[in-house]
Design a protein around this motif. Sequence first.
Motif, PDB file in Angstrom:
ATOM      1  N   ASP A  23     -26.485 -14.188  26.747  1.00  0.00           N
ATOM      2  CA  ASP A  23     -27.717 -13.072  27.128  1.00  0.00           C
ATOM      3  C   ASP A  23     -27.892 -13.102  29.054  1.00  0.00           C
ATOM      4  O   ASP A  23     -29.220 -13.293  28.829  1.00  0.00           O
ATOM      5  N   ALA A  24     -27.057 -13.700  29.255  1.00  0.00           N
ATOM      6  CA  ALA A  24     -27.156 -13.809  30.961  1.00  0.00           C
ATOM      7  C   ALA A  24     -26.068 -13.847  32.076  1.00  0.00           C
ATOM      8  O   ALA A  24     -25.277 -14.661  31.566  1.00  0.00           O
ATOM      9  N   LEU A  25     -26.568 -13.520  33.041  1.00  0.00           N
ATOM     10  CA  LEU A  25     -25.123 -13.963  33.987  1.00  0.00           C
ATOM     11  C   LEU A  25     -25.562 -14.901  35.055  1.00  0.00           C
ATOM     12  O   LEU A  25     -26.849 -14.775  35.566  1.00  0.00           O
TER      13      LEU A  25
ATOM     14  N   ASP B  68     -30.695 -11.205  33.810  1.00  0.00           N
ATOM     15  CA  ASP B  68     -30.838 -10.602  32.359  1.00  0.00           C
ATOM     16  C   ASP B  68     -29.896 -10.307  31.344  1.00  0.00           C
ATOM     17  O   ASP B  68     -29.256  -8.941  32.011  1.00  0.00           O
ATOM     18  N   LEU B  69     -28.238 -10.382  29.898  1.00  0.00           N
ATOM     19  CA  LEU B  69     -27.855  -9.378  29.488  1.00  0.00           C
ATOM     20  C   LEU B  69     -28.275  -9.118  28.320  1.00  0.00           C
ATOM     21  O   LEU B  69     -29.108  -9.590  28.043  1.00  0.00           O
TER      22      LEU B  69
ATOM     23  N   TRP C 159     -18.329  -5.734  37.822  1.00  0.00           N
ATOM     24  CA  TRP C 159     -18.557  -4.492  36.168  1.00  0.00           C
ATOM     25  C   TRP C 159     -18.638  -5.725  35.215  1.00  0.00           C
ATOM     26  O   TRP C 159     -18.432  -6.839  34.586  1.00  0.00           O
ATOM     27  N   ILE C 160     -19.436  -5.523  33.713  1.00  0.00           N
ATOM     28  CA  ILE C 160     -20.030  -6.208  33.072  1.00  0.00           C
ATOM     29  C   ILE C 160     -20.036  -5.577  31.271  1.00  0.00           C
ATOM     30  O   ILE C 160     -20.687  -3.846  31.425  1.00  0.00           O
ATOM     31  N   GLY C 161     -18.950  -6.235  30.970  1.00  0.00           N
ATOM     32  CA  GLY C 161     -18.392  -5.040  29.790  1.00  0.00           C
ATOM     33  C   GLY C 161     -19.098  -5.354  28.646  1.00  0.00           C
ATOM     34  O   GLY C 161     -19.724  -6.776  28.538  1.00  0.00           O
ATOM     35  N   VAL C 162     -20.564  -4.566  27.836  1.00  0.00           N
ATOM     36  CA  VAL C 162     -21.881  -5.090  26.628  1.00  0.00           C
ATOM     37  C   VAL C 162     -21.202  -4.188  25.800  1.00  0.00           C
ATOM     38  O   VAL C 162     -20.679  -3.286  25.843  1.00  0.00           O
TER      39      VAL C 162
ATOM     40  N   ARG D 277     -26.461  -1.019  26.215  1.00  0.00           N
ATOM     41  CA  ARG D 277     -25.479  -1.191  25.558  1.00  0.00           C
ATOM     42  C   ARG D 277     -24.232  -0.286  24.559  1.00  0.00           C
ATOM     43  O   ARG D 277     -24.366   0.189  25.339  1.00  0.00           O
ATOM     44  N   ALA D 278     -22.290  -0.711  24.536  1.00  0.00           N
ATOM     45  CA  ALA D 278     -22.096  -0.425  24.110  1.00  0.00           C
ATOM     46  C   ALA D 278     -21.569   0.794  25.586  1.00  0.00           C
ATOM     47  O   ALA D 278     -21.198   1.958  25.778  1.00  0.00           O
TER      48      ALA D 278
END
Length: 427
Positions: free
Chosen positions: A169-171, A192-193, A216-219, A236-237
């Motif tokens: 839920d967070a970086l 927040d993520l 980069w953040i894969g969600v 998302r996605a």
Amino acid sequence: MRFYLAVALVCLGACAQTPNHALIYSKEFGKSPDLAEPEPSVLPTARIARAIGFKAGEAPTPAAGWTVNRFAEGLTHPRWLLELPNGDLLVAETDTPRDSGGFSGLKGLAAKLMMRYGGSNRGSADRIRLLRDTDHDGVADLNVHLVENLHSPFGMAYRDGYLYVANTDALLRFKYPLGEDSIAGPAEHLTDLPALPYNHHWTKSLLFDSTGRRLWIGVGSNSNIAENGMEHEEMRAAILQYDVESGELSVYASGLRNPVGMALHPETGGLWTVVNERDELGDQLVPDYLTEVIEDEFYGWPVWYMGGNKDERVLAQGIDNNTRPRDPDYALGAHTASLGLDFYDYPHPSLRHAAIIGQRGSWNRSQFVGYKVIAVQFDTGRPKDALPVTLLDGFLNEKGQARGRPVGVQALGDGAIVVADDVAGIV
């Protein structure tokens, strides 16, 4: 130079090949897969390999010319890996968040029970472990908890004296001088993520671009095919982009159902990812895939799959999108759970610049697929149109039980490959 896999378990002699049918369905692999007709179902086929772990003396089977040894064992659900610039290895010991809703109702309960049967959803250790091989014998002789009390951590990245960690839920980031075996200072919360209920795909992977200016953040998506409504799918996605200087979080590329492993190709510098595709369209749909990720491009989810194929179930929900998506580069087989990704930047005669992929294995197909570490060969920066090479197999025994399930992979500078096995608890 002898090449070896510094991965799951010792294989000191001939190890029996165990049943694994992934490549029987070879039409599901490659640059132009032959797609089956959709067979929609209310519930997915449920056939999951019971998680039993490797016993003493048991081992997976490496490809000819490679050997396998235990780098570290006795870990709690190790899933993701990061090699630091000094050669230390970090391991995220993690599992489904305690507060994750997943699927709702009876479907959710069934999913949780199946996950536990298959070795997941048993509680998260919520920590990152540091492994160091000081005498270079292929076995970690320093094995310590580096960071604890996290929240289902997954992605890790290192830059300029800071360790970045993606909780569900967070970086976060921690000040961390290389070589230290503990982190004393508190976490700095960066952003927040996406983690709203149901937080269906809870993992958040991390990768710096070549400049170190953006992360980069894969969600993954919050559902299978947006059945909970698109309002639950905001940011998302997708692969998100975090600007380290400004703190801005934005969408880099969208329509990627569950992009997990990410890596930069060593020859071109391009960003690549492996994506887990949708369920409940039959055994042979939809193939997971490996693809280059181009900024601002759309890859199809939830309406489209494998390029120009529309999912009628999504249209029936009143969701449509007439933007033709970018075609994926290479299909990896349906329901293989392709998660780990790294490129092999070492002068091996056949694996130079190949994509190394950890396939954790199916739970929703009538015959088991995946349960392998494979290599997709590349030529001049693009995948070859050929079947993948199996590097490590035998995670299933003759009874179809899971002795292990490979997840994260990391190609090291000395030609070794490390693999996180979250069932056996071994790296």
